[in-house]
Design a protein around this motif. Structure first.
Motif, mmCIF file in Angstrom:
data_model
loop_
_atom_site.group_PDB
_atom_site.id
_atom_site.type_symbol
_atom_site.label_atom_id
_atom_site.label_comp_id
_atom_site.label_asym_id
_atom_site.label_seq_id
_atom_site.Cartn_x
_atom_site.Cartn_y
_atom_site.Cartn_z
ATOM 1 N N VAL A 1 0.864 -1.261 0.066
ATOM 2 C CA VAL A 1 -0.009 0.080 -0.053
ATOM 3 C C VAL A 1 1.035 1.337 -0.205
ATOM 4 O O VAL A 1 2.056 1.320 0.595
ATOM 5 C CB VAL A 1 -0.975 -0.085 1.314
ATOM 6 N N THR A 2 0.340 2.240 -0.751
ATOM 7 C CA THR A 2 0.908 3.568 -0.570
ATOM 8 C C THR A 2 -0.061 4.564 -0.111
ATOM 9 O O THR A 2 -1.145 4.276 -0.012
ATOM 10 C CB THR A 2 1.489 3.933 -2.020
ATOM 11 N N ASP B 1 -8.013 5.629 -0.546
ATOM 12 C CA ASP B 1 -9.156 5.739 -1.140
ATOM 13 C C ASP B 1 -9.793 4.385 -1.521
ATOM 14 O O ASP B 1 -10.850 4.317 -2.367
ATOM 15 C CB ASP B 1 -9.274 6.890 -2.480
ATOM 16 N N ASP B 2 -9.068 3.427 -1.311
ATOM 17 C CA ASP B 2 -9.184 2.220 -1.641
ATOM 18 C C ASP B 2 -9.864 1.016 -0.348
ATOM 19 O O ASP B 2 -8.825 0.532 0.190
ATOM 20 C CB ASP B 2 -8.255 1.296 -2.423
ATOM 21 N N PRO B 3 -10.890 1.255 -0.049
ATOM 22 C CA PRO B 3 -11.393 0.673 1.050
ATOM 23 C C PRO B 3 -10.938 -0.955 1.385
ATOM 24 O O PRO B 3 -10.818 -1.206 2.570
ATOM 25 C CB PRO B 3 -12.881 0.914 1.180
ATOM 26 N N ALA B 4 -11.068 -1.785 0.207
ATOM 27 C CA ALA B 4 -11.058 -2.983 0.228
ATOM 28 C C ALA B 4 -9.670 -3.349 0.478
ATOM 29 O O ALA B 4 -9.078 -4.138 1.428
ATOM 30 C CB ALA B 4 -11.472 -3.666 -1.141
ATOM 31 N N LEU B 5 -8.798 -2.348 -0.046
ATOM 32 C CA LEU B 5 -7.266 -2.897 0.245
ATOM 33 C C LEU B 5 -6.826 -2.311 1.554
ATOM 34 O O LEU B 5 -6.075 -3.109 2.382
ATOM 35 C CB LEU B 5 -6.453 -2.144 -0.768
ATOM 36 N N MET B 6 -7.388 -1.376 1.925
ATOM 37 C CA MET B 6 -6.931 -0.871 3.288
ATOM 38 C C MET B 6 -7.517 -1.781 4.383
ATOM 39 O O MET B 6 -7.079 -1.943 5.515
ATOM 40 C CB MET B 6 -7.382 0.624 3.423
ATOM 41 N N TYR C 1 -9.142 4.946 8.929
ATOM 42 C CA TYR C 1 -8.888 3.627 8.862
ATOM 43 C C TYR C 1 -8.293 3.300 10.232
ATOM 44 O O TYR C 1 -7.469 3.873 10.718
ATOM 45 C CB TYR C 1 -7.836 3.095 7.752
ATOM 46 N N GLY C 2 -9.023 2.116 10.677
ATOM 47 C CA GLY C 2 -8.654 1.662 12.217
ATOM 48 C C GLY C 2 -9.038 2.594 13.273
ATOM 49 O O GLY C 2 -8.699 2.242 14.230
#
Length: 203
Positions: A84-85, A90-95, A180-181
């Motif tokens: 991840v960068t 803005d990519d909820p699935a990846l985050m 996130y988190g």
């Protein structure tokens, strides 16, 4: 000549309008959010780099904990698979996958530290103590970096919800950034519980 002056005047007017409507501020705060997340990523990577050294140092002592050592190693591997960068915020699935992998690694490391209490010889090992010190420092830096990220997102979200930057954000397509988190903020920002004392023997 007239066209050149007209173009220059239009550029100046556009600049004034953009600065007056908060466009530049939104840009600055967006970059701040990305910078803070990049700092958090640096610390996550530092922790991941410490894990193989930690597993190697305890391997000779924890002969009865092969399952736990395998779990830590696999959790570290899953973290390494997710790249991840700051541009991925803005990519909820990846985050979500990133958060899950980091949480699994944190959990397995906590269990490893708890089990290490049962090995006095391990806790007296110089390499192990050094690695624990580095890990504790890294956990602290992760907590600080995450806290700064949370605050920068909060400031950004507040700005794009205020008038007149609200209008600019809607026109330019800027949206609220997810925290996130945040549901695990208490866990993420706690001081790591790393102990080296031998538990008192029950009488």
């Amino acid at each position: 000549m007239i066209k050149r002056w007209a173009a220059l005047a239009a550029a100046v007017l556009a600049s004034l309008l953009l600065s007056g409507c908060g466009y530049n501020e939104i840009q600055r705060m967006d970059e701040q959010v990305k910078a803070e997340w990049s700092q958090a990523l640096n610390q996550y990577e530092r922790r991941a780099d410490l894990v193989p050294k930690l597993v190697s140092s305890v391997n000779a002592y924890m002969v009865n904990e092969r399952t736990l050592l395998k779990e830590v190693t696999e959790a570290r591997a899953r973290v390494g698979e997710i790249r991840v960068t700051a541009d991925d915020l803005d990519d909820p699935a990846l985050m979500a996958r990133f958060e899950q992998a980091q949480g699994a690694l944190s959990s397995s490391l906590s269990r490893l530290l708890a089990v290490s209490e049962n090995y006095p010889a391990l806790k007296s090992d110089g390499l192990f103590r050094d690695l624990m010190t580095q890990l504790e420092g890294t956990e602290n830096r992760i907590a600080v970096a995450r806290e700064r990220y949370v605050r920068s997102v909060q400031a950004y979200n507040q700005t794009i919800r205020e008038f007149p930057t609200l209008l600019t954000a809607k026109v330019m397509g800027y949206e609220l950034k997810p925290q996130y988190g945040l549901d695990k903020a208490a866990e993420v920002m706690r001081d790591p519980e790393v102990k080296f004392d031998v538990p008192a023997q029950a009488k």
